[in-house]
Design a protein around this motif. Sequence first.
Motif, PDB file in Angstrom:
ATOM      1  N   GLU A 171      68.317  15.117 -26.357  1.00  0.00           N
ATOM      2  CA  GLU A 171      66.988  14.840 -25.796  1.00  0.00           C
ATOM      3  C   GLU A 171      66.921  13.431 -25.228  1.00  0.00           C
ATOM      4  O   GLU A 171      66.332  13.216 -24.149  1.00  0.00           O
ATOM      5  CB  GLU A 171      65.914  15.034 -26.854  1.00  0.00           C
ATOM      6  CG  GLU A 171      64.511  14.833 -26.292  1.00  0.00           C
ATOM      7  CD  GLU A 171      63.436  15.416 -27.156  1.00  0.00           C
ATOM      8  OE1 GLU A 171      62.497  16.031 -26.601  1.00  0.00           O
ATOM      9  OE2 GLU A 171      63.509  15.256 -28.391  1.00  0.00           O
ATOM     10  N   GLU A 172      67.497  12.482 -25.936  1.00  0.00           N
ATOM     11  CA  GLU A 172      67.489  11.110 -25.425  1.00  0.00           C
ATOM     12  C   GLU A 172      68.209  11.021 -24.081  1.00  0.00           C
ATOM     13  O   GLU A 172      67.776  10.299 -23.177  1.00  0.00           O
ATOM     14  CB  GLU A 172      68.133  10.171 -26.446  1.00  0.00           C
ATOM     15  CG  GLU A 172      67.284   9.949 -27.681  1.00  0.00           C
ATOM     16  CD  GLU A 172      67.827   8.855 -28.584  1.00  0.00           C
ATOM     17  OE1 GLU A 172      68.698   8.071 -28.121  1.00  0.00           O
ATOM     18  OE2 GLU A 172      67.392   8.786 -29.746  1.00  0.00           O
TER      19      GLU A 172
ATOM     20  N   TRP B  54      70.066  14.457 -35.890  1.00  0.00           N
ATOM     21  CA  TRP B  54      70.352  13.246 -35.117  1.00  0.00           C
ATOM     22  C   TRP B  54      71.207  13.581 -33.885  1.00  0.00           C
ATOM     23  O   TRP B  54      70.922  13.123 -32.772  1.00  0.00           O
ATOM     24  CB  TRP B  54      71.084  12.227 -35.993  1.00  0.00           C
ATOM     25  CG  TRP B  54      71.589  11.042 -35.236  1.00  0.00           C
ATOM     26  CD1 TRP B  54      70.894   9.909 -34.919  1.00  0.00           C
ATOM     27  CD2 TRP B  54      72.896  10.882 -34.659  1.00  0.00           C
ATOM     28  NE1 TRP B  54      71.684   9.051 -34.183  1.00  0.00           N
ATOM     29  CE2 TRP B  54      72.921   9.618 -34.005  1.00  0.00           C
ATOM     30  CE3 TRP B  54      74.049  11.671 -34.646  1.00  0.00           C
ATOM     31  CZ2 TRP B  54      74.058   9.156 -33.351  1.00  0.00           C
ATOM     32  CZ3 TRP B  54      75.178  11.213 -33.983  1.00  0.00           C
ATOM     33  CH2 TRP B  54      75.181   9.955 -33.343  1.00  0.00           C
TER      34      TRP B  54
ATOM     35  N   VAL C 282      77.250  13.255 -24.740  1.00  0.00           N
ATOM     36  CA  VAL C 282      76.519  12.841 -25.938  1.00  0.00           C
ATOM     37  C   VAL C 282      77.413  13.057 -27.163  1.00  0.00           C
ATOM     38  O   VAL C 282      78.452  13.718 -27.077  1.00  0.00           O
ATOM     39  CB  VAL C 282      75.216  13.655 -26.076  1.00  0.00           C
ATOM     40  CG1 VAL C 282      74.291  13.383 -24.900  1.00  0.00           C
ATOM     41  CG2 VAL C 282      75.508  15.154 -26.200  1.00  0.00           C
TER      42      VAL C 282
ATOM     43  N   ASP D 202      69.196  15.359 -31.316  1.00  0.00           N
ATOM     44  CA  ASP D 202      68.240  14.459 -30.682  1.00  0.00           C
ATOM     45  C   ASP D 202      68.890  13.557 -29.630  1.00  0.00           C
ATOM     46  O   ASP D 202      68.204  13.072 -28.717  1.00  0.00           O
ATOM     47  CB  ASP D 202      67.534  13.609 -31.736  1.00  0.00           C
ATOM     48  CG  ASP D 202      66.499  14.407 -32.530  1.00  0.00           C
ATOM     49  OD1 ASP D 202      66.158  15.524 -32.089  1.00  0.00           O
ATOM     50  OD2 ASP D 202      66.056  13.917 -33.589  1.00  0.00           O
ATOM     51  N   GLN D 203      70.212  13.338 -29.765  1.00  0.00           N
ATOM     52  CA  GLN D 203      70.902  12.553 -28.738  1.00  0.00           C
ATOM     53  C   GLN D 203      70.885  13.275 -27.393  1.00  0.00           C
ATOM     54  O   GLN D 203      70.915  12.646 -26.329  1.00  0.00           O
ATOM     55  CB  GLN D 203      72.352  12.267 -29.161  1.00  0.00           C
ATOM     56  CG  GLN D 203      72.491  11.521 -30.477  1.00  0.00           C
ATOM     57  CD  GLN D 203      71.616  10.286 -30.533  1.00  0.00           C
ATOM     58  OE1 GLN D 203      71.771   9.353 -29.741  1.00  0.00           O
ATOM     59  NE2 GLN D 203      70.679  10.269 -31.476  1.00  0.00           N
TER      60      GLN D 203
ATOM     61  N   ILE E 126      65.966  12.527 -21.346  1.00  0.00           N
ATOM     62  CA  ILE E 126      64.885  11.603 -20.990  1.00  0.00           C
ATOM     63  C   ILE E 126      65.426  10.420 -20.196  1.00  0.00           C
ATOM     64  O   ILE E 126      64.821   9.980 -19.206  1.00  0.00           O
ATOM     65  CB  ILE E 126      64.158  11.143 -22.262  1.00  0.00           C
ATOM     66  CG1 ILE E 126      63.416  12.330 -22.893  1.00  0.00           C
ATOM     67  CG2 ILE E 126      63.189  10.004 -21.959  1.00  0.00           C
ATOM     68  CD1 ILE E 126      62.852  12.046 -24.274  1.00  0.00           C
ATOM     69  N   ALA E 127      66.584   9.899 -20.626  1.00  0.00           N
ATOM     70  CA  ALA E 127      67.163   8.752 -19.922  1.00  0.00           C
ATOM     71  C   ALA E 127      67.535   9.102 -18.480  1.00  0.00           C
ATOM     72  O   ALA E 127      67.346   8.295 -17.559  1.00  0.00           O
ATOM     73  CB  ALA E 127      68.394   8.256 -20.672  1.00  0.00           C
TER      74      ALA E 127
END
Length: 459
Positions: A210-211, A204, A183, A207-208, A214-215
Amino acid sequence: MDQRDDYDHLQKAGKRHLWMHFSRHGVYDDDHDIPVIVKGDGMYIWDSRGKRYLDALAGLFVVQVGHGRQELAEAAAKQAGELAFFPIWTFAHPMAIELAERIATYTPGDLNRVFFTSGGGEAVETAWKAAKQYFKLTGRPTKTKAISRQIAYHGTPHGALSITGIPSLKEAFEPLVPTTVHVPNTNFYRAPEHGDDVEAFGRWAADQIEEAIIAEGPDTVAAVFLEPVQNAGGCFPPPPGYFQRVREICDRHEVLLVSDEVICAFGRLGDMFGSNRYGYVPDMITCAKGLTSGYSPLGAMIASDRVMEPFLQGTNSFAHGYTFAGHPVSTAVAMANLDIFEREKLNEQVRETEGAFRGTLEKLLDLDIVGDVRGDGFFYGIELVKDKATKETFNDAESEKLLRGFLSKALFDHGLYCRADDRGDPVIQLSPPLIAEQSHFDEMEQTLRSVLTKAQSLL
């Protein structure tokens, strides 16, 4: 054998027999000798020809208390005379126990279990294996993946290299261990989002993570590996609130947070652990380097009581270890090294003088080639740019010519041992022993100014 004969012998034998690490051996021909360092004292090192250099990299982010500390050599000799070696496989010895107990007094939160290794890459390897088995023992066997940041370096073993986010270091050894995801890092100088608001950028960047979780699927992710200040790329400090946000994300998705402090622990940032400095509690810490100030090899993975708990049940075992991990001599040296830390108040020394160090380096911002000076504690990167106004960087050929073709040799020839690094955008890294004073900061700045001024004229 006179001095000249001895020098010639070392060069011939070195070129014929020594396989140096991360080295382009093809450059060492009849006209180019291997630098051979023979002595260290305080802030300085000497080569085999008697030339002195300021060690502005603490060897390799290692020699926190400076070179030539006799009490560390004496601690090693004393321990070797009593018990030179015994493994900590099922058995233990006093120095390993006492050092583990002492380390636990410095850690944040409930990180109380110390698994010794021989070095930093082994510590990272250990953390990933422990994370995988932790989830298997707690009934979540599909949680195996690791997330780390782009350009981040986490070591050379296959697992640690997979976590590393530098493609060029990995290509020669692929295929590596699968299931690693990378990330964005926290390089605010080149922020792709929120370049005018460091806190928003930090949120930001967090949060990458977390993305990515989730992905990939939260039920597949075991751990996130982050350095307090990322080394590769040139010292990226965390934006305010970044680690607190990452901690929230890891808790929400039941992912372990590993603070890779192989460089950042033991005074590099003015605290025993970088996680203490930035106010977060990880689930595991990896460390090495400064633990012994390099006087003997030693690393560790430190785990929370929560991570350790399932390994304490019934016949469970962590089937992992290293022959020389927790070595009696190395642990004795570490205890003596930590005595120096406390007696000479080295963490306080870093905190009191880091502003002066930063201010001295920031004088270089008046040079057109210097785009950014960043870092914390005694851990700084100077990013070099082609165009200061646009932040345009150098292409690969230009970077090769600048760093390897000129700067590395020129800085060393001018008596400064530091690091010109191209694992991201071109940077010069400075990470001196923690005993450095203003005179040493000035010497670094003056040498860098002279060499970088000449570099500008060559572009």
